[in-house]
Design a protein around this motif. Structure first.
Motif, PDB file in Angstrom:
ATOM      1  N   LEU A 112       0.827  -1.199   0.000  1.00 23.71           N
ATOM      2  CA  LEU A 112       0.000   0.000   0.000  1.00 23.71           C
ATOM      3  C   LEU A 112       0.865   1.254   0.000  1.00 23.71           C
ATOM      4  CD1 LEU A 112      -2.615  -1.046   2.711  1.00 23.71           C
ATOM      5  CD2 LEU A 112      -3.092  -0.711   0.280  1.00 23.71           C
ATOM      6  N   PRO A 113       0.349   2.339  -0.560  1.00 26.08           N
ATOM      7  CA  PRO A 113       1.060   3.612  -0.437  1.00 26.08           C
ATOM      8  C   PRO A 113       1.225   3.972   1.041  1.00 26.08           C
ATOM      9  CG  PRO A 113      -0.775   3.790  -1.984  1.00 26.08           C
ATOM     10  CD  PRO A 113      -0.923   2.473  -1.313  1.00 26.08           C
ATOM     11  N   ASP A 114       2.279   4.699   1.365  1.00 26.33           N
ATOM     12  CA  ASP A 114       2.505   5.061   2.762  1.00 26.33           C
ATOM     13  C   ASP A 114       2.137   6.514   3.050  1.00 26.33           C
ATOM     14  OD1 ASP A 114       4.519   6.349   1.439  1.00 26.33           O
ATOM     15  OD2 ASP A 114       6.159   5.294   2.452  1.00 26.33           O
ATOM     16  N   SER A 115       1.229   7.058   2.221  1.00 31.33           N
ATOM     17  CA  SER A 115       0.736   8.416   2.461  1.00 31.33           C
ATOM     18  C   SER A 115      -0.787   8.417   2.450  1.00 31.33           C
ATOM     19  CB  SER A 115       1.243   9.380   1.382  1.00 31.33           C
ATOM     20  OG  SER A 115       0.620   9.114   0.131  1.00 31.33           O
ATOM     21  N   TYR A 116      -1.371   9.375   3.133  1.00 28.98           N
ATOM     22  CA  TYR A 116      -2.824   9.541   3.178  1.00 28.98           C
ATOM     23  C   TYR A 116      -3.381   9.748   1.771  1.00 28.98           C
ATOM     24  CZ  TYR A 116      -7.283  11.880   4.290  1.00 28.98           C
ATOM     25  OH  TYR A 116      -8.613  12.250   4.356  1.00 28.98           O
ATOM     26  N   GLU A 117      -2.745  10.610   1.000  1.00 33.43           N
ATOM     27  CA  GLU A 117      -3.223  10.915  -0.351  1.00 33.43           C
ATOM     28  C   GLU A 117      -3.133   9.690  -1.248  1.00 33.43           C
ATOM     29  OE1 GLU A 117      -2.234  14.449   1.826  1.00 33.43           O
ATOM     30  OE2 GLU A 117      -0.991  12.690   1.343  1.00 33.43           O
ATOM     31  N   GLY A 118      -2.054   8.913  -1.100  1.00 33.26           N
ATOM     32  CA  GLY A 118      -1.915   7.702  -1.896  1.00 33.26           C
ATOM     33  C   GLY A 118      -2.988   6.684  -1.588  1.00 33.26           C
ATOM     34  N   LEU A 119      -3.319   6.547  -0.327  1.00 33.76           N
ATOM     35  CA  LEU A 119      -4.377   5.614   0.070  1.00 33.76           C
ATOM     36  C   LEU A 119      -5.726   6.056  -0.477  1.00 33.76           C
ATOM     37  CD1 LEU A 119      -3.270   5.016   3.764  1.00 33.76           C
ATOM     38  CD2 LEU A 119      -3.330   3.279   1.968  1.00 33.76           C
ATOM     39  N   LEU A 120      -5.995   7.349  -0.426  1.00 29.26           N
ATOM     40  CA  LEU A 120      -7.278   7.866  -0.916  1.00 29.26           C
ATOM     41  C   LEU A 120      -7.496   7.579  -2.393  1.00 29.26           C
ATOM     42  CD1 LEU A 120      -7.951  11.427   0.599  1.00 29.26           C
ATOM     43  CD2 LEU A 120      -9.255   9.327   0.953  1.00 29.26           C
ATOM     44  N   ALA A 121      -6.428   7.407  -3.136  1.00 27.99           N
ATOM     45  CA  ALA A 121      -6.538   7.178  -4.577  1.00 27.99           C
ATOM     46  C   ALA A 121      -6.933   5.744  -4.907  1.00 27.99           C
ATOM     47  CB  ALA A 121      -5.211   7.528  -5.258  1.00 27.99           C
ATOM     48  N   LEU A 122      -7.001   4.875  -3.915  1.00 26.63           N
ATOM     49  CA  LEU A 122      -7.300   3.468  -4.157  1.00 26.63           C
ATOM     50  C   LEU A 122      -8.801   3.192  -4.038  1.00 26.63           C
ATOM     51  CD1 LEU A 122      -4.319   1.927  -2.171  1.00 26.63           C
ATOM     52  CD2 LEU A 122      -4.605   1.967  -4.657  1.00 26.63           C
ATOM     53  N   PRO A 123      -9.293   2.127  -4.696  1.00 29.79           N
ATOM     54  CA  PRO A 123     -10.724   1.823  -4.693  1.00 29.79           C
ATOM     55  C   PRO A 123     -11.262   1.563  -3.286  1.00 29.79           C
ATOM     56  CG  PRO A 123      -9.581   0.533  -6.369  1.00 29.79           C
ATOM     57  CD  PRO A 123      -8.523   1.190  -5.539  1.00 29.79           C
ATOM     58  N   GLY A 124     -12.376   2.201  -2.962  1.00 30.50           N
ATOM     59  CA  GLY A 124     -13.073   1.904  -1.722  1.00 30.50           C
ATOM     60  C   GLY A 124     -12.437   2.465  -0.468  1.00 30.50           C
ATOM     61  N   ILE A 125     -11.379   3.272  -0.597  1.00 36.32           N
ATOM     62  CA  ILE A 125     -10.736   3.850   0.579  1.00 36.32           C
ATOM     63  C   ILE A 125     -11.109   5.322   0.666  1.00 36.32           C
ATOM     64  CG2 ILE A 125      -8.548   4.392   1.713  1.00 36.32           C
ATOM     65  CD1 ILE A 125      -7.346   1.919   0.558  1.00 36.32           C
ATOM     66  N   GLY A 126     -11.891   5.650   1.696  1.00 35.99           N
ATOM     67  CA  GLY A 126     -12.300   7.023   1.920  1.00 35.99           C
ATOM     68  C   GLY A 126     -11.434   7.687   2.977  1.00 35.99           C
ATOM     69  N   PRO A 127     -11.771   8.931   3.340  1.00 30.10           N
ATOM     70  CA  PRO A 127     -10.955   9.681   4.304  1.00 30.10           C
ATOM     71  C   PRO A 127     -10.768   8.986   5.644  1.00 30.10           C
ATOM     72  CG  PRO A 127     -12.455  11.155   3.168  1.00 30.10           C
ATOM     73  CD  PRO A 127     -12.850   9.761   2.766  1.00 30.10           C
ATOM     74  N   ALA A 128     -11.831   8.402   6.197  1.00 29.29           N
ATOM     75  CA  ALA A 128     -11.702   7.759   7.507  1.00 29.29           C
ATOM     76  C   ALA A 128     -10.806   6.528   7.427  1.00 29.29           C
ATOM     77  CB  ALA A 128     -13.075   7.374   8.047  1.00 29.29           C
ATOM     78  N   THR A 129     -10.986   5.713   6.404  1.00 20.29           N
ATOM     79  CA  THR A 129     -10.169   4.510   6.262  1.00 20.29           C
ATOM     80  C   THR A 129      -8.707   4.871   6.052  1.00 20.29           C
ATOM     81  OG1 THR A 129     -12.040   3.297   5.337  1.00 20.29           O
ATOM     82  CG2 THR A 129      -9.859   2.379   4.957  1.00 20.29           C
ATOM     83  N   ALA A 130      -8.444   5.864   5.204  1.00 17.23           N
ATOM     84  CA  ALA A 130      -7.064   6.290   4.965  1.00 17.23           C
ATOM     85  C   ALA A 130      -6.431   6.824   6.250  1.00 17.23           C
ATOM     86  CB  ALA A 130      -7.019   7.351   3.870  1.00 17.23           C
ATOM     87  N   ALA A 131      -7.180   7.623   6.991  1.00 12.40           N
ATOM     88  CA  ALA A 131      -6.651   8.171   8.246  1.00 12.40           C
ATOM     89  C   ALA A 131      -6.417   7.060   9.259  1.00 12.40           C
ATOM     90  CB  ALA A 131      -7.610   9.210   8.811  1.00 12.40           C
ATOM     91  N   GLY A 132      -7.296   6.052   9.270  1.00 10.21           N
ATOM     92  CA  GLY A 132      -7.123   4.934  10.189  1.00 10.21           C
ATOM     93  C   GLY A 132      -5.863   4.142   9.894  1.00 10.21           C
ATOM     94  N   VAL A 133      -5.607   3.860   8.617  1.00  9.65           N
ATOM     95  CA  VAL A 133      -4.391   3.127   8.247  1.00  9.65           C
ATOM     96  C   VAL A 133      -3.151   3.932   8.621  1.00  9.65           C
ATOM     97  CG1 VAL A 133      -3.045   2.189   6.330  1.00  9.65           C
ATOM     98  CG2 VAL A 133      -5.518   1.800   6.423  1.00  9.65           C
ATOM     99  N   MET A 134      -3.175   5.233   8.369  1.00 13.34           N
ATOM    100  CA  MET A 134      -2.017   6.060   8.700  1.00 13.34           C
ATOM    101  C   MET A 134      -1.777   6.104  10.210  1.00 13.34           C
ATOM    102  SD  MET A 134      -0.758   6.848   5.830  1.00 13.34           S
ATOM    103  CE  MET A 134       0.545   7.884   6.495  1.00 13.34           C
ATOM    104  N   ALA A 135      -2.845   6.200  10.988  1.00 15.48           N
ATOM    105  CA  ALA A 135      -2.690   6.266  12.445  1.00 15.48           C
ATOM    106  C   ALA A 135      -2.249   4.932  13.026  1.00 15.48           C
ATOM    107  CB  ALA A 135      -3.998   6.719  13.087  1.00 15.48           C
TER     108      ALA A 135
END
Length: 290
Positions: A112-135
């Motif tokens: 997976l990308p190691d940035s919030y923005e990179g995660l957001l660009a993937l299918p089905g990953i919204g702001p909360a999910t991206a922030a959760g993975v980063m945290a």
């Protein structure tokens, strides 16, 4: 960020210190906590969407046993992925997770990308999910507005207000998350909020009902969603394929056994068309094939 804090509320410093203590007292030992694998964290975050924690544990472990890495998930067939997901509901989540794996494999990363923005660009990953993975995987603070986090902020800062929007909550969640005491350990901060929010709901208080985004979950039995799930299971159980007419007849029998009306041809065709478009199975002539 302190200027954003509500006038008359408990000071931000005290708020963060107190909630860190409360979270520590209410801590739940869950299998996906304190792990550094972003993929395993993502699987847990996707599974926990609209599904109770008590149900997720065994599915999370079983899914990771079958698909321990993003590359393993990318190499898997869609029917195998859906089979491992059966029982969790909302099967679109499994397809989105599979597409994320496919995209990461196609990009040659295998991770997976190691940035919030990179995660957001993937299918089905919204702001909360991206922030959760980063945290949780990277210990990077962010604005993670999940249902239990939302419950805490509504309970603590908006105890008498209705229709509170996430736009009102987000700057407050950010102010707390980036406070030095919380930002020093984002995992601990958000685990505490999640456990406090779950505690509020378990003790009969559900502040999320006062959220502008709150809506009661519709009844599953007899719904279109229930019929979708039944058709997916029926097709997955037949590697050789199911004739559409036979599938509809089987569904009619299942509905009759549940004392419900049969499914008319237009409704069945509409559901099948949606499932084919979404990638659950394919159509070859009169056959539906996993």
């Amino acid at each position: 960020m302190g200027a954003l804090w509500p006038e008359g509320a408990e000071p931000l410093d005290e708020f963060v210190s107190r909630l860190l203590r409360v979270g520590h007292e209410l801590y739940r030992d869950l299998p996906w906590r304190y792990i550094d694998d972003p993929y395993a964290v993502l699987v847990s975050e996707i599974m926990l969407q609209q599904t109770q924690v008590t149900r997720v544990g065994r599915f999370w472990e079983r899914f990771l046993e079958a698909f321990p890495t993003l590359d393993a998930l990318a190499a898997a067939a869609v029917p195998d992925v859906l089979e491992r997901w059966q029982g969790l509901g909302y099967n679109r989540r499994a397809l989105a997770l599979k597409r994320t794996a496919d995209q990461c494999a196609a990009d040659g990363r295998g991770r997976l990308p190691d940035s919030y923005e990179g995660l957001l660009a993937l299918p089905g990953i919204g702001p909360a999910t991206a922030a959760g993975v980063m945290a949780f995987a990277h210990q990077v603070p962010g604005v993670y507005v999940e249902t239990n986090v939302r419950a805490v902020f509504l309970h603590e800062l908006f105890p008498h207000e209705d229709k509170v929007s996430d736009k009102m909550l987000e700057p407050l969640v950010a102010a707390a998350a980036f406070h030095p005491a919380a930002a020093a350990d984002p995992r601990r901060w958000y685990y505490g909020l999640l456990d406090y929010g779950a505690h509020l709901k378990a003790t009969g208080v559900n502040p999320t009902r006062r959220s502008a985004s709150y809506s009661r979950q519709s009844v599953f039995e007899g719904s279109r969603r229930q019929k979708r799930a039944w058709i997916v299971r029926r097709v997955l159980a037949a590697p050789e394929g199911v004739a559409g007419a036979a599938g509809r007849a089987d569904l009619d029998r299942a509905e009759a056994e549940a004392a419900r009306d049969g499914v008319d041809e237009a409704l069945f065709a509409s559901i099948v068309d949606d499932l084919v478009t979404e990638g659950f199975f394919r159509r070859e002539g009169a056959l539906l094939i996993p």
